[in-house]
Write a protein that holds these residues in place. Structure first.
Motif, PDB file in Angstrom:
ATOM      1  N   VAL A 186      14.972 -74.744  47.546  1.00 21.53           N
ATOM      2  CA  VAL A 186      16.213 -73.979  47.501  1.00 21.53           C
ATOM      3  C   VAL A 186      17.390 -74.942  47.539  1.00 21.53           C
ATOM      4  CG1 VAL A 186      17.747 -72.499  48.888  1.00 21.53           C
ATOM      5  CG2 VAL A 186      15.392 -71.789  48.432  1.00 21.53           C
ATOM      6  N   ILE A 187      18.334 -74.732  46.627  1.00 25.37           N
ATOM      7  CA  ILE A 187      19.625 -75.407  46.684  1.00 25.37           C
ATOM      8  C   ILE A 187      20.631 -74.359  47.157  1.00 25.37           C
ATOM      9  CG2 ILE A 187      21.430 -76.583  45.377  1.00 25.37           C
ATOM     10  CD1 ILE A 187      19.257 -77.646  43.515  1.00 25.37           C
ATOM     11  N   TYR A 188      21.246 -74.613  48.296  1.00 27.76           N
ATOM     12  CA  TYR A 188      22.063 -73.605  48.982  1.00 27.76           C
ATOM     13  C   TYR A 188      23.533 -74.009  48.966  1.00 27.76           C
ATOM     14  CZ  TYR A 188      23.918 -70.847  52.924  1.00 27.76           C
ATOM     15  OH  TYR A 188      24.669 -70.026  53.730  1.00 27.76           O
ATOM     16  N   ASP A 189      24.358 -73.172  48.332  1.00 28.29           N
ATOM     17  CA  ASP A 189      25.808 -73.360  48.329  1.00 28.29           C
ATOM     18  C   ASP A 189      26.391 -72.517  49.454  1.00 28.29           C
ATOM     19  OD1 ASP A 189      28.536 -73.406  47.887  1.00 28.29           O
ATOM     20  OD2 ASP A 189      28.386 -73.203  45.723  1.00 28.29           O
ATOM     21  N   ALA A 190      26.796 -73.204  50.541  1.00 26.68           N
ATOM     22  CA  ALA A 190      27.231 -72.522  51.765  1.00 26.68           C
ATOM     23  C   ALA A 190      28.753 -72.423  51.839  1.00 26.68           C
ATOM     24  CB  ALA A 190      26.688 -73.266  52.988  1.00 26.68           C
ATOM     25  N   GLY A 191      29.371 -71.929  50.792  1.00 29.56           N
ATOM     26  CA  GLY A 191      30.824 -71.818  50.771  1.00 29.56           C
ATOM     27  C   GLY A 191      31.356 -70.996  51.939  1.00 29.56           C
ATOM     28  N   VAL A 192      32.472 -71.459  52.514  1.00 29.37           N
ATOM     29  CA  VAL A 192      33.086 -70.723  53.633  1.00 29.37           C
ATOM     30  C   VAL A 192      34.322 -69.949  53.183  1.00 29.37           C
ATOM     31  CG1 VAL A 192      32.203 -72.384  55.303  1.00 29.37           C
ATOM     32  CG2 VAL A 192      34.546 -72.654  54.429  1.00 29.37           C
ATOM     33  N   ASP A 193      34.540 -69.838  51.872  1.00 31.46           N
ATOM     34  CA  ASP A 193      35.663 -69.046  51.386  1.00 31.46           C
ATOM     35  C   ASP A 193      35.409 -67.547  51.486  1.00 31.46           C
ATOM     36  OD1 ASP A 193      33.735 -69.340  49.428  1.00 31.46           O
ATOM     37  OD2 ASP A 193      35.072 -70.222  47.940  1.00 31.46           O
ATOM     38  N   VAL A 194      34.302 -67.168  52.112  1.00 26.71           N
ATOM     39  CA  VAL A 194      34.059 -65.771  52.489  1.00 26.71           C
ATOM     40  C   VAL A 194      34.795 -65.417  53.780  1.00 26.71           C
ATOM     41  CG1 VAL A 194      31.813 -65.655  51.350  1.00 26.71           C
ATOM     42  CG2 VAL A 194      31.951 -66.437  53.733  1.00 26.71           C
ATOM     43  N   VAL A 198      37.500 -77.261  58.873  1.00 27.81           N
ATOM     44  CA  VAL A 198      36.452 -78.120  59.418  1.00 27.81           C
ATOM     45  C   VAL A 198      35.475 -77.361  60.320  1.00 27.81           C
ATOM     46  CG1 VAL A 198      36.005 -80.117  60.903  1.00 27.81           C
ATOM     47  CG2 VAL A 198      37.772 -80.235  59.128  1.00 27.81           C
ATOM     48  N   PRO A 199      35.946 -76.549  61.283  1.00 28.85           N
ATOM     49  CA  PRO A 199      34.977 -75.832  62.132  1.00 28.85           C
ATOM     50  C   PRO A 199      34.072 -74.887  61.350  1.00 28.85           C
ATOM     51  CG  PRO A 199      37.175 -75.766  63.098  1.00 28.85           C
ATOM     52  CD  PRO A 199      37.333 -76.294  61.702  1.00 28.85           C
ATOM     53  N   LEU A 200      34.574 -74.326  60.257  1.00 32.88           N
ATOM     54  CA  LEU A 200      33.756 -73.408  59.462  1.00 32.88           C
ATOM     55  C   LEU A 200      32.629 -74.159  58.756  1.00 32.88           C
ATOM     56  CD1 LEU A 200      36.592 -71.221  57.884  1.00 32.88           C
ATOM     57  CD2 LEU A 200      35.323 -70.823  60.005  1.00 32.88           C
ATOM     58  N   HIS A 201      32.955 -75.299  58.165  1.00 32.36           N
ATOM     59  CA  HIS A 201      31.917 -76.101  57.507  1.00 32.36           C
ATOM     60  C   HIS A 201      30.983 -76.753  58.526  1.00 32.36           C
ATOM     61  CE1 HIS A 201      33.301 -75.638  53.429  1.00 32.36           C
ATOM     62  NE2 HIS A 201      34.502 -76.115  53.700  1.00 32.36           N
ATOM     63  N   GLU A 202      31.520 -77.106  59.678  1.00 30.88           N
ATOM     64  CA  GLU A 202      30.698 -77.751  60.712  1.00 30.88           C
ATOM     65  C   GLU A 202      29.544 -76.856  61.148  1.00 30.88           C
ATOM     66  OE1 GLU A 202      31.058 -78.739  65.402  1.00 30.88           O
ATOM     67  OE2 GLU A 202      32.891 -78.984  64.227  1.00 30.88           O
ATOM     68  N   GLY A 233      39.707 -65.926  49.092  1.00 32.03           N
ATOM     69  CA  GLY A 233      38.406 -65.306  49.242  1.00 32.03           C
ATOM     70  C   GLY A 233      38.297 -63.815  49.010  1.00 32.03           C
ATOM     71  N   TYR A 234      39.054 -63.016  49.734  1.00 30.39           N
ATOM     72  CA  TYR A 234      39.056 -61.549  49.645  1.00 30.39           C
ATOM     73  C   TYR A 234      37.886 -60.865  50.340  1.00 30.39           C
ATOM     74  CZ  TYR A 234      42.317 -62.786  45.878  1.00 30.39           C
ATOM     75  OH  TYR A 234      43.317 -63.342  45.133  1.00 30.39           O
ATOM     76  N   VAL A 256      24.876 -77.670  50.067  1.00 27.40           N
ATOM     77  CA  VAL A 256      26.206 -78.222  49.821  1.00 27.40           C
ATOM     78  C   VAL A 256      27.204 -77.333  50.552  1.00 27.40           C
ATOM     79  CG1 VAL A 256      25.506 -79.144  47.583  1.00 27.40           C
ATOM     80  CG2 VAL A 256      26.585 -76.889  47.691  1.00 27.40           C
ATOM     81  N   ILE A 257      28.347 -77.902  50.938  1.00 25.86           N
ATOM     82  CA  ILE A 257      29.257 -77.114  51.786  1.00 25.86           C
ATOM     83  C   ILE A 257      30.099 -76.121  50.988  1.00 25.86           C
ATOM     84  CG2 ILE A 257      29.317 -78.898  53.544  1.00 25.86           C
ATOM     85  CD1 ILE A 257      32.223 -79.493  52.633  1.00 25.86           C
ATOM     86  N   GLY A 258      30.266 -76.324  49.692  1.00 25.98           N
ATOM     87  CA  GLY A 258      30.940 -75.336  48.870  1.00 25.98           C
ATOM     88  C   GLY A 258      32.415 -75.171  49.163  1.00 25.98           C
ATOM     89  N   GLY A 259      32.937 -74.003  48.764  1.00 23.20           N
ATOM     90  CA  GLY A 259      34.369 -73.755  48.808  1.00 23.20           C
ATOM     91  C   GLY A 259      34.878 -73.322  50.171  1.00 23.20           C
ATOM     92  N   GLY A 260      36.180 -73.389  50.299  1.00 24.16           N
ATOM     93  CA  GLY A 260      36.906 -72.992  51.497  1.00 24.16           C
ATOM     94  C   GLY A 260      38.341 -73.433  51.304  1.00 24.16           C
ATOM     95  N   TYR A 261      39.298 -72.501  51.434  1.00 23.56           N
ATOM     96  CA  TYR A 261      40.677 -72.790  51.047  1.00 23.56           C
ATOM     97  C   TYR A 261      41.641 -72.322  52.130  1.00 23.56           C
ATOM     98  CZ  TYR A 261      38.314 -73.448  46.643  1.00 23.56           C
ATOM     99  OH  TYR A 261      37.434 -73.888  45.690  1.00 23.56           O
ATOM    100  N   HIS A 262      42.481 -73.245  52.556  1.00 18.73           N
ATOM    101  CA  HIS A 262      43.471 -72.953  53.600  1.00 18.73           C
ATOM    102  C   HIS A 262      44.547 -74.030  53.513  1.00 18.73           C
ATOM    103  CE1 HIS A 262      45.221 -72.027  57.520  1.00 18.73           C
ATOM    104  NE2 HIS A 262      44.457 -70.943  57.569  1.00 18.73           N
ATOM    105  N   ASP A 263      45.787 -73.636  53.780  1.00 24.64           N
ATOM    106  CA  ASP A 263      46.862 -74.630  53.752  1.00 24.64           C
ATOM    107  C   ASP A 263      46.619 -75.745  54.758  1.00 24.64           C
ATOM    108  OD1 ASP A 263      48.183 -73.255  51.772  1.00 24.64           O
ATOM    109  OD2 ASP A 263      49.534 -72.195  53.134  1.00 24.64           O
TER     110      ASP A 263
END
Length: 308
Positions: free
Chosen positions: A226-234, A284-288, A241-242, A271-278
């Motif tokens: 499995v290749i897992y894209d763990a984006g935190v833009d959810v 960092v805590p979300l990806h951690e 995200g929405y 992979v850590i995937g997306g995540g967007y914030h000013d």
């Protein structure tokens, strides 16, 4: 020791002031993990070769992009200004996801501190994605002994359109995208499995829809990796995200994926995937959490790897 893949070039290419790509989150995450002194080991990748990129992407597109000759309208679709540093960063990140596959096959589980460039198609890039590292890594995995089927589990909030299109004629690569239905991209080619979720979906509805479907997918397709894209833009506070997952909800998602793969002795390259914030620091805590979840389950992966 849990293998983590990282290179300083990930946060080192020029962007205009106010650009919304969170360039510094990779460096900040790496520095945070170093300070925590966790039982992890860092590995630096080398750039991907032209040969492996041409096996997935149109060689004419690759040549134009590498040389800086891609038409401006196509660079705008990608969302970055062209630079030598951007190309160096992109090639290194491709090598990083491939290296993550190698370490996952050795240890059962490995994590890339970037990756998830799932909007890159055969002959064009899009949405901050120049080349599709998930597809390149999946093709690499299939060249390894005992790997006959790879499943890409893409939990970034945006549909994995490039990956779905690139894998359409590859029955040995199964694509599974869990995403916000009313979000980028507007055109969503079908994955093998798609789980489009309504705007504002929270923890309970997300997990109750996703995890049982993951159980079915693993049972039906029986992937060897499995290749897992763990984006935190959810996350509920994400700028693009929405969806409305809490911090704990993202942890439960990551833990759910890893625990299921460990139970079935399926190696995972994440992979850590997306995540967007000013505030890049806020990401960092979300990806951690992915690393923290991985450390909890790593012993199960490692023991199954030793048995096999």
């Amino acid at each position: 020791m849990l293998p983590l893949i990282y290179h300083p070039v990930y946060s080192d290419f020029p962007l205009p002031d106010g650009h919304r790509y969170p360039l510094q989150k990779y460096r900040l995450l790496f520095e945070r993990l170093q300070r925590l002194a966790l039982p992890v080991e860092f590995h630096q990748p080398i750039p991907a070769t032209r040969k492996v990129i041409d096996a997935v992407h149109d060689p004419a597109y690759v040549s134009q992009l590498l040389a800086g000759d891609l038409p401006l309208v196509k660079m705008r679709r990608i969302g970055f200004p062209w630079s030598d540093a951007l190309i160096a960063r992109s090639l290194t990140s491709l090598g990083g996801t491939t290296l993550t596959v190698d370490h996952a096959l050795d240890s059962g589980l490995a994590i890339h501190l970037t990756g998830g460039y799932h909007h890159a198609h055969y002959d064009f890039g899009s949405g901050f994605c120049l080349f599709n590292d998930l597809m390149i890594a999946a093709r690499h995995a299939l060249t390894q002994p005992g790997i006959d089927k790879v499943m890409i589990v893409d939990c970034d909030v945006h549909h994995g359109d490039g990956t779905a299109a690139l894998a359409a004629d590859h029955p040995d690569i199964v694509t599974f995208s869990v995403h916000c239905e009313k979000n980028f991209p507007s055109r969503k080619p079908p994955s093998d499995l798609d789980l489009p979720l309504p705007t504002g979906t929270g923890d309970q509805d997300y997990l109750s829809a996703f995890l049982p479907l993951l159980d079915l997918a693993l049972a039906q397709y029986r992937p060897d990796m499995v290749i897992y894209d763990a984006g935190v833009d959810v996350h509920q506070a994400d700028a693009l995200g929405y969806l409305a997952l809490s911090t704990e909800g993202i942890y439960q998602r990551d833990s759910g994926v890893l625990s299921r793969c460990a139970k079935h002795d399926i190696p995972v390259a994440a992979v850590i995937g997306g995540g967007y914030h000013d505030s890049h620091t806020s990401l960092v805590p979300l990806h951690e959490q992915l690393i923290q979840a991985a450390l909890i389950h790593f012993a199960d992966f490692a023991s199954s790897s030793e048995v096999s």
